[in-house]
Design a protein around this motif. Structure first.
Motif, PDB file in Angstrom:
ATOM      1  N   ASP A 275       0.862  -1.182   0.000  1.00 45.35           N
ATOM      2  CA  ASP A 275       0.000   0.000   0.000  1.00 45.35           C
ATOM      3  C   ASP A 275       0.902   1.237   0.000  1.00 45.35           C
ATOM      4  O   ASP A 275       2.098   1.153   0.301  1.00 45.35           O
ATOM      5  CB  ASP A 275      -0.878  -0.002   1.253  1.00 45.35           C
ATOM      6  CG  ASP A 275      -2.020   1.001   1.141  1.00 45.35           C
ATOM      7  OD1 ASP A 275      -2.257   1.515   0.024  1.00 45.35           O
ATOM      8  OD2 ASP A 275      -2.666   1.273   2.171  1.00 45.35           O
ATOM      9  N   GLY A 276       0.338   2.362  -0.345  1.00 43.01           N
ATOM     10  CA  GLY A 276       1.107   3.589  -0.317  1.00 43.01           C
ATOM     11  C   GLY A 276       0.279   4.758  -0.785  1.00 43.01           C
ATOM     12  O   GLY A 276      -0.767   4.581  -1.423  1.00 43.01           O
ATOM     13  N   ALA A 277       0.762   5.949  -0.468  1.00 46.90           N
ATOM     14  CA  ALA A 277       0.047   7.159  -0.858  1.00 46.90           C
ATOM     15  C   ALA A 277       0.363   7.511  -2.303  1.00 46.90           C
ATOM     16  O   ALA A 277       1.518   7.463  -2.722  1.00 46.90           O
ATOM     17  CB  ALA A 277       0.438   8.317   0.057  1.00 46.90           C
TER      18      ALA A 277
ATOM     19  N   PRO B 111      -4.589  13.319  -2.580  1.00 45.05           N
ATOM     20  CA  PRO B 111      -3.910  12.110  -2.105  1.00 45.05           C
ATOM     21  C   PRO B 111      -4.906  10.998  -1.779  1.00 45.05           C
ATOM     22  O   PRO B 111      -6.003  11.258  -1.280  1.00 45.05           O
ATOM     23  CB  PRO B 111      -3.175  12.582  -0.845  1.00 45.05           C
ATOM     24  CG  PRO B 111      -3.894  13.814  -0.413  1.00 45.05           C
ATOM     25  CD  PRO B 111      -4.490  14.433  -1.626  1.00 45.05           C
TER      26      PRO B 111
ATOM     27  N   ARG C 194      -4.817   6.400  -0.979  1.00 41.69           N
ATOM     28  CA  ARG C 194      -3.955   5.233  -0.820  1.00 41.69           C
ATOM     29  C   ARG C 194      -4.380   4.148  -1.809  1.00 41.69           C
ATOM     30  O   ARG C 194      -5.561   3.992  -2.122  1.00 41.69           O
ATOM     31  CB  ARG C 194      -4.003   4.718   0.622  1.00 41.69           C
ATOM     32  CG  ARG C 194      -3.479   5.756   1.620  1.00 41.69           C
ATOM     33  CD  ARG C 194      -3.254   5.170   2.979  1.00 41.69           C
ATOM     34  NE  ARG C 194      -2.153   4.233   3.053  1.00 41.69           N
ATOM     35  CZ  ARG C 194      -0.867   4.580   3.135  1.00 41.69           C
ATOM     36  NH1 ARG C 194      -0.518   5.849   3.133  1.00 41.69           N
ATOM     37  NH2 ARG C 194       0.069   3.655   3.204  1.00 41.69           N
ATOM     38  N   LEU C 195      -3.399   3.409  -2.288  1.00 41.40           N
ATOM     39  CA  LEU C 195      -3.660   2.387  -3.303  1.00 41.40           C
ATOM     40  C   LEU C 195      -4.734   1.398  -2.854  1.00 41.40           C
ATOM     41  O   LEU C 195      -5.627   1.035  -3.617  1.00 41.40           O
ATOM     42  CB  LEU C 195      -2.371   1.617  -3.625  1.00 41.40           C
ATOM     43  CG  LEU C 195      -1.406   2.246  -4.630  1.00 41.40           C
ATOM     44  CD1 LEU C 195      -0.140   1.408  -4.730  1.00 41.40           C
ATOM     45  CD2 LEU C 195      -2.068   2.371  -6.000  1.00 41.40           C
ATOM     46  N   HIS C 196      -4.645   0.961  -1.617  1.00 43.22           N
ATOM     47  CA  HIS C 196      -5.598  -0.037  -1.138  1.00 43.22           C
ATOM     48  C   HIS C 196      -7.021   0.507  -1.080  1.00 43.22           C
ATOM     49  O   HIS C 196      -7.987  -0.244  -1.245  1.00 43.22           O
ATOM     50  CB  HIS C 196      -5.163  -0.574   0.232  1.00 43.22           C
ATOM     51  CG  HIS C 196      -4.023  -1.547   0.134  1.00 43.22           C
ATOM     52  ND1 HIS C 196      -3.508  -2.197   1.229  1.00 43.22           N
ATOM     53  CD2 HIS C 196      -3.300  -1.983  -0.930  1.00 43.22           C
ATOM     54  CE1 HIS C 196      -2.513  -2.999   0.845  1.00 43.22           C
ATOM     55  NE2 HIS C 196      -2.371  -2.875  -0.455  1.00 43.22           N
ATOM     56  N   GLU C 197      -7.139   1.805  -0.817  1.00 42.30           N
ATOM     57  CA  GLU C 197      -8.484   2.397  -0.806  1.00 42.30           C
ATOM     58  C   GLU C 197      -9.094   2.342  -2.203  1.00 42.30           C
ATOM     59  O   GLU C 197     -10.296   2.135  -2.370  1.00 42.30           O
ATOM     60  CB  GLU C 197      -8.411   3.851  -0.338  1.00 42.30           C
ATOM     61  CG  GLU C 197      -8.070   4.028   1.130  1.00 42.30           C
ATOM     62  CD  GLU C 197      -7.886   5.515   1.455  1.00 42.30           C
ATOM     63  OE1 GLU C 197      -8.421   6.367   0.726  1.00 42.30           O
ATOM     64  OE2 GLU C 197      -7.169   5.808   2.426  1.00 42.30           O
TER      65      GLU C 197
ATOM     66  N   THR D  87       2.789  10.248  -7.846  1.00 43.24           N
ATOM     67  CA  THR D  87       3.096  10.459  -6.423  1.00 43.24           C
ATOM     68  C   THR D  87       3.593  11.882  -6.228  1.00 43.24           C
ATOM     69  O   THR D  87       3.921  12.578  -7.192  1.00 43.24           O
ATOM     70  CB  THR D  87       4.181   9.463  -5.939  1.00 43.24           C
ATOM     71  OG1 THR D  87       5.254   9.478  -6.876  1.00 43.24           O
ATOM     72  CG2 THR D  87       3.619   8.062  -5.808  1.00 43.24           C
TER      73      THR D  87
ATOM     74  N   GLN E 222       8.141   9.606  -1.812  1.00 39.09           N
ATOM     75  CA  GLN E 222       6.875   8.886  -1.671  1.00 39.09           C
ATOM     76  C   GLN E 222       6.834   7.672  -2.601  1.00 39.09           C
ATOM     77  O   GLN E 222       6.235   6.653  -2.292  1.00 39.09           O
ATOM     78  CB  GLN E 222       5.714   9.826  -2.013  1.00 39.09           C
ATOM     79  CG  GLN E 222       4.371   9.360  -1.522  1.00 39.09           C
ATOM     80  CD  GLN E 222       3.297  10.413  -1.779  1.00 39.09           C
ATOM     81  OE1 GLN E 222       2.979  10.713  -2.928  1.00 39.09           O
ATOM     82  NE2 GLN E 222       2.759  10.976  -0.713  1.00 39.09           N
TER      83      GLN E 222
ATOM     84  N   LEU F  41       7.267   2.292  -2.755  1.00 39.39           N
ATOM     85  CA  LEU F  41       6.378   1.510  -3.618  1.00 39.39           C
ATOM     86  C   LEU F  41       7.182   0.710  -4.644  1.00 39.39           C
ATOM     87  O   LEU F  41       6.946  -0.485  -4.846  1.00 39.39           O
ATOM     88  CB  LEU F  41       5.387   2.429  -4.335  1.00 39.39           C
ATOM     89  CG  LEU F  41       4.166   2.872  -3.526  1.00 39.39           C
ATOM     90  CD1 LEU F  41       3.402   3.949  -4.280  1.00 39.39           C
ATOM     91  CD2 LEU F  41       3.257   1.687  -3.237  1.00 39.39           C
TER      92      LEU F  41
ATOM     93  N   LYS G 132      -5.587  -8.224  -1.804  1.00 34.99           N
ATOM     94  CA  LYS G 132      -4.387  -7.371  -1.881  1.00 34.99           C
ATOM     95  C   LYS G 132      -3.097  -8.189  -1.904  1.00 34.99           C
ATOM     96  O   LYS G 132      -2.111  -7.867  -1.257  1.00 34.99           O
ATOM     97  CB  LYS G 132      -4.362  -6.373  -0.717  1.00 34.99           C
ATOM     98  CG  LYS G 132      -5.623  -5.521  -0.603  1.00 34.99           C
ATOM     99  CD  LYS G 132      -5.555  -4.587   0.580  1.00 34.99           C
ATOM    100  CE  LYS G 132      -6.827  -3.797   0.742  1.00 34.99           C
ATOM    101  NZ  LYS G 132      -7.995  -4.616   1.171  1.00 34.99           N
TER     102      LYS G 132
END
Lengths: 432, 235
Positions: free
Chosen positions: B58-60, B68, B70-73, B157, B162, B166, B199
């Motif tokens: 995951d990451g911003a 911004p 997050r990937l998982h969101e 990003t 940041q 990833l 995920k």
């Protein structure tokens, strides 16, 4: 060009561009890696330790092979892994950041970082859980890069140390992923030619555009750890060698067809050109060159295409196919010679040159441009020749299209390093 | 909207699995021809397994609007196909290939709206200094014109700090190319990641593997897997 036209071109490109040399690496390693296009700078030599010689341990030796370097032809680094593990083959991960050095005895894989300092690979860790995680496969023979993972063809098993074995996958991070057992008569996985299936393994390499993988077969630990002179006197043990090659559906990892290829077919070398749907192998015990190819009907076949050496055979142990698919170099452990074949017509190879390399010779590796070849001497600790015939070297040659001319030689015994085996190329220019 | 659909994922997957088993559903990807590069017939979905390679990090990141997230969101439980690219890449065998293939995958989902809702396409730049949200938005407009199919998001990003974790956790190598290199200022292996609803990375496609037929077959395999009842320890 309108956006719509551009998009159409891009989508068309996504499905029609044919394979490019950029898919490849220097002639005999995974097509999923970036290759060294020009002059290689280093040869990493995975070396077996010898008791009483130097530190006695297996080690990864780095030799400077850049002709412009003041250290050309010299050893510039050596990292011992401690102990003797029957160092064998190895390979880079697809990003070429790591080199995985496989060892048959004890089934360990030593991982080196080759990116941080290509002139001196740094030991990272040892993968020691292969037998336990794989369900009993042992004797990791080498390491073949797939995207994000490594394919480890094995030679044996922990149950009976015979030749029944598997292909094992690990992630680039070193985590176990999967085991694919070689097909047998009773468990063929639906493969054609199941009546030939012997369950043995050795090499395994992928031809991506045909979604096929080809594996070969050698023998189990009970044989390869035994003194060769003793082994050849044991008629029963000599029957325990691989007689097959297996074509797999690569994506599903399921065997499609088993070919009868008698006499221990070893290294697999796929041709490179986009329409060259064939691979070569050499059978060590039968001294034959075999071709596995797709015929005009789209069926895969295997056939013997040449005899290697004289009547008694020469124990051909390694082959290297040039990037243009025209020249095949075959090293014969028995007489220490390299034979060069014109394989422009893969169905009718013709020997065009013969060069004595040493009293014994095992591996042969060539640069992508086909101009430089390197040879090492050791086959297996207990199979190498004895006495004066037990030369241990790395020898470099230039190939001018007609003959091999020596350039430098490193005496691994004199340098107290051990028995040099697999060679892989390195270059600082791969990383920025 | 997507969150509302999530509970339906297993039901949809079971429907797909059942229909495929009955031979009732045509697989649009099978209409694509074999090519010189992908000269084989693709396997049936569900006839093989895709091992879990590792967790998908995951990451911003920044969306096209610059906000911004997050990937998982973004994934919301969908099967995600993630491609790392940079827009200055001019090598037709690299980033353009990846984006062209994702476009192809999006088109393949057009005929199956239910499948499309369970697939997410992500294109993430590894060149944040150049590929601002605005640049990614323009890049996205070339590929992702409003025409339905799976959602396709174009991300970047804030900066290299940041981005670096990833790239590291996905294992996407990026190097600076020699000055004046024809392919653009970076060299990198082509990598596209298949991420399941939990995920986890289940496949990585590179040169020779980025076959839209194969990727779609893998997606169907994951959907069938999600539909398969799990055997519990109590049984």
């Amino acid at each position: 060009m309108s956006r719509r036209s551009l998009l159409a071109v891009l989508i068309l490109a996504s499905i029609t561009i044919t394979s490019s040399p950029l898919l490849a690496d220097e002639t005999c390693v995974s097509p999923y890696m970036t290759r060294i296009e020009g002059q290689e700078e280093y040869v990493y030599v995975w070396t077996l330790g010898v008791e009483g010689l130097g530190d006695g341990s297996d080690k990864l030796v780095t030799v400077d092979v850049n002709p412009k370097s003041s250290a050309y032809g010299k050893i510039i680094n050596s990292h011992s892994v401690g102990g003797r593990h029957e160092a064998h083959h190895g390979g880079f991960t697809d990003d070429r950041k790591q080199f995985w050095a496989a060892a048959l005895d004890g089934s360990k894989i030593f991982v080196f970082d080759v990116r941080s300092q290509p002139s001196g690979p740094r030991y990272v860790k040892t993968i020691a859980d292969l037998p336990a995680k794989s369900g009993g496969a042992t004797g990791p023979h080498g390491a073949f890069a797939l995207p994000g993972r490594m394919l480890i063809p094995c030679l044996s098993n922990s149950k009976d140390q015979g030749g029944r074995t598997a292909l094992v996958e690990y992630s680039n991070e070193g985590d176990y992923l999967a085991t694919h057992w070689m097909p047998t008569k009773s468990n063929s996985g639906g493969a054609a030619g199941a009546e030939f299936a012997d369950g043995y393994g050795y090499d395994a390499r992928v031809l991506p555009r045909k979604n096929v993988m080809l594996s070969s077969s050698f023998t189990g630990a009970a044989n390869y750890m035994r003194p060769f002179g003793e082994l050849v006197q044991d008629a029963a043990a000599m029957k325990n060698f691989g007689q097959t090659m297996t074509l797999w559906d690569f994506h599903t990892r399921k065997p499609k067809k088993v070919f009868q290829v008698p006499g221990a077919p070893l290294e697999v070398r796929w041709a490179w050109a986009p329409k060259h749907n064939y691979a070569f192998t050499a059978t060590a015990l039968a001294s034959k060159l075999w071709l596995v190819y797709e015929d005009a009907k789209g069926e895969w076949q295997a056939k013997e295409v040449a005899h290697i050496g004289g009547e008694k055979g020469v124990l051909p142990v390694d082959i290297s196919l040039s990037a243009d698919d025209r020249t095949l170099f075959v090293s014969g452990f028995g007489d220490g010679k390299c034979r060069v074949f014109d394989v422009s017509d893969p169905h009718q190879p013709k020997q065009i040159h013969e060069q004595a390399v040493g009293r014994q010779v095992n591996m042969v590796s060539q640069s992508w441009d086909g101009k430089r070849l390197y040879f090492t001497s050791s086959l297996l600790a207990n199979w190498d020749k004895q006495g004066e015939d037990n030369e241990q070297f790395l020898r470099a040659y230039e190939w001018n299209g007609r003959e091999l001319k020596p350039t430098f030689s490193v005496d691994f015994a004199k340098e107290k390093l051990g028995r040099p085996h697999a060679m892989n190329f390195g270059s600082s220019k791969l990383y920025n | 909207m997507m969150k509302a659909l999530l509970p339906l994922l297993p039901l949809f997957a079971m429907t797909v699995a059942s229909a495929l088993a009955d031979g009732e559903t045509q697989r649009p990807e099978l209409s694509l021809p074999r090519t010189a590069e992908y000269d084989y017939d693709v396997p049936e979905p569900g006839t093989y397994t895709l091992p879990v390679l590792k967790p998908a990090a995951d990451g911003a990141v920044l969306g096209r609007d610059g906000k911004p997230v997050r990937l998982h969101e973004l994934a919301e439980g969908r099967i995600t196909i993630l491609s790392f690219i940079y827009t200055r890449c001019t090598d037709p065998r690299a980033c353009l290939r990846a984006s062209g293939t994702l476009k192809h995958l999006q088109q393949l989902t057009l005929a199956e709206p239910a499948l499309a809702t369970n697939v997410l396409l992500l294109t993430l730049s590894f060149d944040p200094g150049h590929d601002t949200p605005e640049v990614m938005s323009r890049y996205g407009n070339v590929f992702n014109r409003k025409q339905g199919g799976a959602d396709w998001l174009f991300l970047t990003t804030e900066n290299r700090d940041q981005l670096a974790p990833l790239l590291d956790r996905y294992g996407q190598q990026v190097d600076r190319a020699k000055p004046g290199s024809a392919g653009g200022p970076y060299t990198h292996p082509l990598r596209v990641y298949l991420i399941d609803g939990q995920k986890r990375i289940r496949n990585i496609y590179s040169y020779g593997l980025l076959d839209p037929r194969l990727v779609m077959t893998d997606v169907r395999t994951l959907l069938m897997e999600a539909a398969t009842p799990k055997i519990t320890a109590s049984k």
